[in-house]
Scaffold this motif. Structure first.
Motif, PDB file in Angstrom:
ATOM      1  N   VAL A   1      25.781 -65.179 -68.088  1.00 18.58           N
ATOM      2  CA  VAL A   1      24.555 -64.389 -68.245  1.00 18.58           C
ATOM      3  C   VAL A   1      23.788 -64.330 -66.929  1.00 18.58           C
ATOM      4  O   VAL A   1      23.288 -63.274 -66.538  1.00 18.58           O
ATOM      5  CB  VAL A   1      23.686 -64.928 -69.401  1.00 18.58           C
ATOM      6  CG1 VAL A   1      22.285 -64.341 -69.370  1.00 18.58           C
ATOM      7  CG2 VAL A   1      24.360 -64.624 -70.735  1.00 18.58           C
TER       8      VAL A   1
ATOM      9  N   ALA B   1      22.896 -60.966 -64.982  1.00 19.78           N
ATOM     10  CA  ALA B   1      21.484 -60.681 -64.684  1.00 19.78           C
ATOM     11  C   ALA B   1      21.291 -60.438 -63.193  1.00 19.78           C
ATOM     12  O   ALA B   1      20.576 -59.518 -62.789  1.00 19.78           O
ATOM     13  CB  ALA B   1      20.597 -61.834 -65.163  1.00 19.78           C
ATOM     14  N   GLU B   2      21.931 -61.249 -62.357  1.00 17.46           N
ATOM     15  CA  GLU B   2      21.791 -61.087 -60.915  1.00 17.46           C
ATOM     16  C   GLU B   2      22.284 -59.716 -60.461  1.00 17.46           C
ATOM     17  O   GLU B   2      21.640 -59.060 -59.631  1.00 17.46           O
ATOM     18  CB  GLU B   2      22.536 -62.184 -60.171  1.00 17.46           C
ATOM     19  CG  GLU B   2      22.326 -62.127 -58.680  1.00 17.46           C
ATOM     20  CD  GLU B   2      22.811 -63.359 -57.950  1.00 17.46           C
ATOM     21  OE1 GLU B   2      22.453 -63.484 -56.759  1.00 17.46           O
ATOM     22  OE2 GLU B   2      23.527 -64.194 -58.528  1.00 17.46           O
TER      23      GLU B   2
ATOM     24  N   GLN C   1      22.304 -56.935 -62.185  1.00 14.07           N
ATOM     25  CA  GLN C   1      21.333 -55.931 -62.620  1.00 14.07           C
ATOM     26  C   GLN C   1      20.065 -55.982 -61.772  1.00 14.07           C
ATOM     27  O   GLN C   1      19.527 -54.939 -61.369  1.00 14.07           O
ATOM     28  CB  GLN C   1      20.990 -56.133 -64.100  1.00 14.07           C
ATOM     29  CG  GLN C   1      22.176 -56.034 -65.048  1.00 14.07           C
ATOM     30  CD  GLN C   1      22.890 -54.706 -64.965  1.00 14.07           C
ATOM     31  OE1 GLN C   1      22.275 -53.651 -65.127  1.00 14.07           O
ATOM     32  NE2 GLN C   1      24.179 -54.744 -64.702  1.00 14.07           N
ATOM     33  N   LEU C   2      19.577 -57.185 -61.504  1.00 13.66           N
ATOM     34  CA  LEU C   2      18.374 -57.348 -60.671  1.00 13.66           C
ATOM     35  C   LEU C   2      18.606 -56.809 -59.261  1.00 13.66           C
ATOM     36  O   LEU C   2      17.709 -56.194 -58.672  1.00 13.66           O
ATOM     37  CB  LEU C   2      17.954 -58.817 -60.621  1.00 13.66           C
ATOM     38  CG  LEU C   2      17.438 -59.403 -61.938  1.00 13.66           C
ATOM     39  CD1 LEU C   2      17.349 -60.930 -61.839  1.00 13.66           C
ATOM     40  CD2 LEU C   2      16.086 -58.811 -62.321  1.00 13.66           C
TER      41      LEU C   2
ATOM     42  N   VAL D   1      12.739 -64.032 -69.359  1.00  8.54           N
ATOM     43  CA  VAL D   1      13.564 -65.047 -69.994  1.00  8.54           C
ATOM     44  C   VAL D   1      12.890 -65.515 -71.273  1.00  8.54           C
ATOM     45  O   VAL D   1      11.785 -66.054 -71.236  1.00  8.54           O
ATOM     46  CB  VAL D   1      13.804 -66.240 -69.050  1.00  8.54           C
ATOM     47  CG1 VAL D   1      14.622 -67.323 -69.744  1.00  8.54           C
ATOM     48  CG2 VAL D   1      14.503 -65.777 -67.774  1.00  8.54           C
TER      49      VAL D   1
ATOM     50  N   LEU E   1      20.514 -59.579 -72.244  1.00  8.05           N
ATOM     51  CA  LEU E   1      21.706 -60.413 -72.114  1.00  8.05           C
ATOM     52  C   LEU E   1      21.502 -61.658 -72.972  1.00  8.05           C
ATOM     53  O   LEU E   1      20.574 -62.427 -72.740  1.00  8.05           O
ATOM     54  CB  LEU E   1      21.926 -60.793 -70.651  1.00  8.05           C
ATOM     55  CG  LEU E   1      21.983 -59.616 -69.675  1.00  8.05           C
ATOM     56  CD1 LEU E   1      22.086 -60.115 -68.239  1.00  8.05           C
ATOM     57  CD2 LEU E   1      23.146 -58.693 -70.015  1.00  8.05           C
TER      58      LEU E   1
ATOM     59  N   THR F   1      14.978 -54.335 -64.304  1.00  7.45           N
ATOM     60  CA  THR F   1      14.423 -55.455 -65.047  1.00  7.45           C
ATOM     61  C   THR F   1      15.463 -55.885 -66.065  1.00  7.45           C
ATOM     62  O   THR F   1      16.181 -55.061 -66.623  1.00  7.45           O
ATOM     63  CB  THR F   1      13.102 -55.048 -65.725  1.00  7.45           C
ATOM     64  OG1 THR F   1      12.109 -54.899 -64.704  1.00  7.45           O
ATOM     65  CG2 THR F   1      12.633 -56.067 -66.743  1.00  7.45           C
ATOM     66  N   VAL F   2      15.556 -57.197 -66.312  1.00 11.39           N
ATOM     67  CA  VAL F   2      16.557 -57.755 -67.218  1.00 11.39           C
ATOM     68  C   VAL F   2      15.872 -58.713 -68.184  1.00 11.39           C
ATOM     69  O   VAL F   2      14.988 -59.476 -67.783  1.00 11.39           O
ATOM     70  CB  VAL F   2      17.646 -58.516 -66.430  1.00 11.39           C
ATOM     71  CG1 VAL F   2      18.652 -59.170 -67.364  1.00 11.39           C
ATOM     72  CG2 VAL F   2      18.348 -57.600 -65.451  1.00 11.39           C
TER      73      VAL F   2
ATOM     74  N   LEU G   1      12.626 -60.542 -64.288  1.00 13.10           N
ATOM     75  CA  LEU G   1      13.591 -61.299 -65.063  1.00 13.10           C
ATOM     76  C   LEU G   1      12.783 -61.918 -66.189  1.00 13.10           C
ATOM     77  O   LEU G   1      11.970 -62.816 -65.972  1.00 13.10           O
ATOM     78  CB  LEU G   1      14.280 -62.382 -64.230  1.00 13.10           C
ATOM     79  CG  LEU G   1      15.241 -63.288 -65.014  1.00 13.10           C
ATOM     80  CD1 LEU G   1      16.365 -62.471 -65.643  1.00 13.10           C
ATOM     81  CD2 LEU G   1      15.803 -64.374 -64.110  1.00 13.10           C
TER      82      LEU G   1
ATOM     83  N   TRP H   1      16.877 -69.798 -63.645  1.00 13.91           N
ATOM     84  CA  TRP H   1      16.120 -68.548 -63.581  1.00 13.91           C
ATOM     85  C   TRP H   1      15.211 -68.435 -62.362  1.00 13.91           C
ATOM     86  O   TRP H   1      15.224 -67.382 -61.711  1.00 13.91           O
ATOM     87  CB  TRP H   1      15.381 -68.330 -64.898  1.00 13.91           C
ATOM     88  CG  TRP H   1      16.272 -68.585 -66.086  1.00 13.91           C
ATOM     89  CD1 TRP H   1      16.064 -69.479 -67.097  1.00 13.91           C
ATOM     90  CD2 TRP H   1      17.538 -67.976 -66.373  1.00 13.91           C
ATOM     91  NE1 TRP H   1      17.117 -69.450 -67.990  1.00 13.91           N
ATOM     92  CE2 TRP H   1      18.031 -68.539 -67.578  1.00 13.91           C
ATOM     93  CE3 TRP H   1      18.309 -67.003 -65.733  1.00 13.91           C
ATOM     94  CZ2 TRP H   1      19.246 -68.163 -68.145  1.00 13.91           C
ATOM     95  CZ3 TRP H   1      19.529 -66.635 -66.295  1.00 13.91           C
ATOM     96  CH2 TRP H   1      19.985 -67.205 -67.482  1.00 13.91           C
TER      97      TRP H   1
ATOM     98  N   VAL I   1      16.675 -61.885 -70.736  1.00 12.37           N
ATOM     99  CA  VAL I   1      17.646 -62.914 -71.099  1.00 12.37           C
ATOM    100  C   VAL I   1      17.173 -63.565 -72.390  1.00 12.37           C
ATOM    101  O   VAL I   1      16.019 -63.990 -72.489  1.00 12.37           O
ATOM    102  CB  VAL I   1      17.793 -63.976 -69.980  1.00 12.37           C
ATOM    103  CG1 VAL I   1      18.631 -65.158 -70.456  1.00 12.37           C
ATOM    104  CG2 VAL I   1      18.404 -63.362 -68.732  1.00 12.37           C
TER     105      VAL I   1
END
Length: 168
Positions: free
Chosen positions: A59, A63-64, A66-67, A7, A32, A72-73, A5, A88, A75
């Motif tokens: 968001v 993200a959750e 996708q994870l 960020v 995102l 991998t995401v 993630l 996060w 933000v």
């Protein structure tokens, strides 16, 4: 590789969205953007008691998802205060993803102002003025903890170093 993630944090106009998009393309990973979600909510007249909070929640939920699929995401958000940033690490604990924070700055105040004013002139309804950005500077809480700090006014391309730090 364990899902990450990633960020991005930093004030408007520092180059955070540009770098986040480039990182997303290079990994590849979905990007995102909290500002984009916030604009859509306003277009649909979603009224909030605390503006911006809903966009961060949307968001985080995206993200959750996708994870949880092992992706991998990235933000892209200002993340100005500890309350916004607290989302996060909790998300990473729930999903087993590794957290990578990239805090982006523009150490040259004149360049930062030029960027903000140029963006605002191009899209006045979607981008803050310099005066609004200065107010956000005053509210921006110092980031505490492990992160990569990128100064986009330092010269050179930060992409390779940022990707290396994310993959570490």
């Amino acid at each position: 590789m364990t899902p990450r993630l990633v960020v991005f944090a930093g004030l408007p106009g520092v180059g955070k969205s540009t770098l986040a998009a480039r990182v997303g393309a290079a990994l590849p990973a979905p990007v995102l953007t909290v500002d984009r979600v916030d604009r859509v909510l306003r277009e649909h007249e979603v009224v909030e008691t605390a503006p911006g909070v809903t966009a961060y929640g949307v968001v985080a939920a995206l993200a959750e998802a996708q994870l949880a699929m092992g992706l991998t995401v990235v933000v892209d958000a200002v993340n100005p205060v500890a309350a916004a940033r607290a989302t996060w690490p909790v998300l990473c604990e729930r999903t087993g993803a590794a957290l990578r924070i990239v805090e982006v700055w523009c150490g040259d105040m004149a360049e930062h102002r030029r960027r903000v004013e140029t963006r605002h002139a191009a899209a006045p309804d979607g981008n803050p003025t310099w005066e609004q950005t200065v107010l956000r500077m005053a509210e921006y809480e110092p980031y505490v903890g492990r992160r990569l700090v990128v100064d986009t006014s330092a010269g050179g391309d930060p992409l390779a170093g940022t990707l290396a730090w994310i993959r570490d």
